[in-house]
Design a protein around this motif. Structure first.
Motif, PDB file in Angstrom:
ATOM      1  N   LEU A  52      48.182  29.569  -9.641  1.00  0.00           N
ATOM      2  CA  LEU A  52      47.194  29.971  -8.715  1.00  0.00           C
ATOM      3  C   LEU A  52      46.063  30.983  -9.164  1.00  0.00           C
ATOM      4  O   LEU A  52      45.082  31.247  -8.605  1.00  0.00           O
ATOM      5  CB  LEU A  52      48.112  30.666  -7.537  1.00  0.00           C
ATOM      6  CG  LEU A  52      48.973  29.654  -6.808  1.00  0.00           C
ATOM      7  CD1 LEU A  52      50.203  30.421  -5.917  1.00  0.00           C
ATOM      8  CD2 LEU A  52      48.093  28.835  -5.700  1.00  0.00           C
ATOM      9  N   LEU A  53      46.355  31.903 -10.101  1.00  0.00           N
ATOM     10  CA  LEU A  53      45.724  32.770 -10.631  1.00  0.00           C
ATOM     11  C   LEU A  53      44.338  32.086 -11.482  1.00  0.00           C
ATOM     12  O   LEU A  53      43.220  32.565 -11.338  1.00  0.00           O
ATOM     13  CB  LEU A  53      46.343  33.852 -11.675  1.00  0.00           C
ATOM     14  CG  LEU A  53      45.615  34.807 -12.065  1.00  0.00           C
ATOM     15  CD1 LEU A  53      45.263  36.081 -10.965  1.00  0.00           C
ATOM     16  CD2 LEU A  53      46.498  35.914 -12.981  1.00  0.00           C
ATOM     17  N   ASP A  54      44.689  31.061 -12.120  1.00  0.00           N
ATOM     18  CA  ASP A  54      43.459  30.050 -12.559  1.00  0.00           C
ATOM     19  C   ASP A  54      42.635  29.776 -11.473  1.00  0.00           C
ATOM     20  O   ASP A  54      41.441  29.792 -11.722  1.00  0.00           O
ATOM     21  CB  ASP A  54      44.215  28.983 -13.340  1.00  0.00           C
ATOM     22  CG  ASP A  54      44.883  29.474 -14.540  1.00  0.00           C
ATOM     23  OD1 ASP A  54      44.483  30.489 -15.106  1.00  0.00           O
ATOM     24  OD2 ASP A  54      45.586  28.428 -14.945  1.00  0.00           O
ATOM     25  N   GLN A  55      43.024  29.484 -10.381  1.00  0.00           N
ATOM     26  CA  GLN A  55      42.037  28.812  -9.217  1.00  0.00           C
ATOM     27  C   GLN A  55      41.446  30.370  -8.565  1.00  0.00           C
ATOM     28  O   GLN A  55      40.460  30.324  -8.088  1.00  0.00           O
ATOM     29  CB  GLN A  55      42.934  28.549  -8.285  1.00  0.00           C
ATOM     30  CG  GLN A  55      43.730  27.240  -8.589  1.00  0.00           C
ATOM     31  CD  GLN A  55      44.688  26.521  -7.324  1.00  0.00           C
ATOM     32  OE1 GLN A  55      44.788  26.986  -6.215  1.00  0.00           O
ATOM     33  NE2 GLN A  55      45.363  25.432  -7.819  1.00  0.00           N
ATOM     34  N   ASP A  56      42.157  31.505  -8.689  1.00  0.00           N
ATOM     35  CA  ASP A  56      41.617  32.661  -8.036  1.00  0.00           C
ATOM     36  C   ASP A  56      41.608  33.841  -9.010  1.00  0.00           C
ATOM     37  O   ASP A  56      42.684  34.666  -8.659  1.00  0.00           O
ATOM     38  CB  ASP A  56      42.303  32.912  -6.530  1.00  0.00           C
ATOM     39  CG  ASP A  56      41.676  34.159  -5.817  1.00  0.00           C
ATOM     40  OD1 ASP A  56      40.477  34.483  -6.211  1.00  0.00           O
ATOM     41  OD2 ASP A  56      42.227  34.438  -4.794  1.00  0.00           O
ATOM     42  N   PRO A  57      40.949  33.956 -10.185  1.00  0.00           N
ATOM     43  CA  PRO A  57      40.961  35.122 -11.034  1.00  0.00           C
ATOM     44  C   PRO A  57      40.748  36.341 -10.688  1.00  0.00           C
ATOM     45  O   PRO A  57      41.110  37.291 -11.351  1.00  0.00           O
ATOM     46  CB  PRO A  57      40.290  34.526 -12.177  1.00  0.00           C
ATOM     47  CG  PRO A  57      39.216  33.456 -11.556  1.00  0.00           C
ATOM     48  CD  PRO A  57      39.887  32.990 -10.566  1.00  0.00           C
ATOM     49  N   LEU A  58      40.235  36.479  -9.550  1.00  0.00           N
ATOM     50  CA  LEU A  58      39.870  37.910  -8.719  1.00  0.00           C
ATOM     51  C   LEU A  58      40.967  38.262  -8.093  1.00  0.00           C
ATOM     52  O   LEU A  58      41.000  39.491  -7.615  1.00  0.00           O
ATOM     53  CB  LEU A  58      38.733  37.833  -7.947  1.00  0.00           C
ATOM     54  CG  LEU A  58      37.270  37.606  -8.887  1.00  0.00           C
ATOM     55  CD1 LEU A  58      36.184  37.437  -8.005  1.00  0.00           C
ATOM     56  CD2 LEU A  58      37.191  38.399  -9.943  1.00  0.00           C
ATOM     57  N   ASN A  59      42.188  37.724  -7.777  1.00  0.00           N
ATOM     58  CA  ASN A  59      43.192  37.851  -6.948  1.00  0.00           C
ATOM     59  C   ASN A  59      44.074  38.998  -7.782  1.00  0.00           C
ATOM     60  O   ASN A  59      44.920  38.637  -8.464  1.00  0.00           O
ATOM     61  CB  ASN A  59      43.929  36.842  -6.414  1.00  0.00           C
ATOM     62  CG  ASN A  59      44.985  37.147  -5.600  1.00  0.00           C
ATOM     63  OD1 ASN A  59      45.686  37.915  -5.400  1.00  0.00           O
ATOM     64  ND2 ASN A  59      45.104  36.030  -4.215  1.00  0.00           N
ATOM     65  N   GLU A  60      43.866  40.298  -7.296  1.00  0.00           N
ATOM     66  CA  GLU A  60      44.877  41.310  -8.249  1.00  0.00           C
ATOM     67  C   GLU A  60      46.116  41.225  -7.770  1.00  0.00           C
ATOM     68  O   GLU A  60      47.051  41.430  -8.616  1.00  0.00           O
ATOM     69  CB  GLU A  60      44.087  42.564  -7.731  1.00  0.00           C
ATOM     70  CG  GLU A  60      42.898  42.978  -8.466  1.00  0.00           C
ATOM     71  CD  GLU A  60      42.276  44.273  -8.217  1.00  0.00           C
ATOM     72  OE1 GLU A  60      43.046  45.264  -8.826  1.00  0.00           O
ATOM     73  OE2 GLU A  60      41.358  44.704  -7.924  1.00  0.00           O
TER      74      GLU A  60
END
Length: 133
Positions: free
Chosen positions: A72-80
């Motif tokens: 999921l972080l790979d899809q949304d790297p700005l998601n802190e």
């Protein structure tokens, strides 16, 4: 339930709710109202997924949980929030060096993409747990 300390019950409840989710909502309905509703529902699904992952991290963060958060972080790297969950999961698994690398990557991507520093959640996690060694 998670607030009362029952992470297992919270995880089971959210997992059951997410299992009811199938595809994108309102796909056959055009227009700005339907698009706004689709976005709102997508945000709710993301929030529920993050709640489930947080409960699973509280329960011990299996390799599957770490892999799911990473994907999921790979899809949304700005998601802190996802970055915090991944760092905490890795820290609890004894993978402090990997958790520190996730933090450093977050610092880099936030700086490069948005020109900002990490928010208080990431900084606090780094300061309280990871920077101590």
């Amino acid at each position: 339930m998670r607030r009362t300390g029952d992470a297992a019950a919270a995880a089971a409840c959210v997992r059951d709710g997410l299992a009811l989710w199938h595809g994108d909502a309102l796909t056959d309905i055009p227009g700005p109202y339907a698009e706004a509703q689709r976005e709102s529902l997508h945000q709710m699904q993301c929030a529920a997924t993050e709640l489930l992952l947080a409960a699973e991290v509280d329960l011990g963060a299996s390799g599957d949980t770490v892999a799911e958060i990473s994907a999921l972080l790979d899809q949304d790297p700005l998601n802190e929030r996802l970055r915090e969950l991944l760092m905490l999961a890795l820290y609890r698994r004894g993978e402090q060096a990997h958790a520190l690398e996730v933090y450093r990557q977050g610092v880099d991507v936030l700086s490069e993409e948005l020109g900002i520093d990490p928010g208080p959640g990431l900084r606090t996690l780094f300061d309280q747990r990871l920077a101590r060694g």
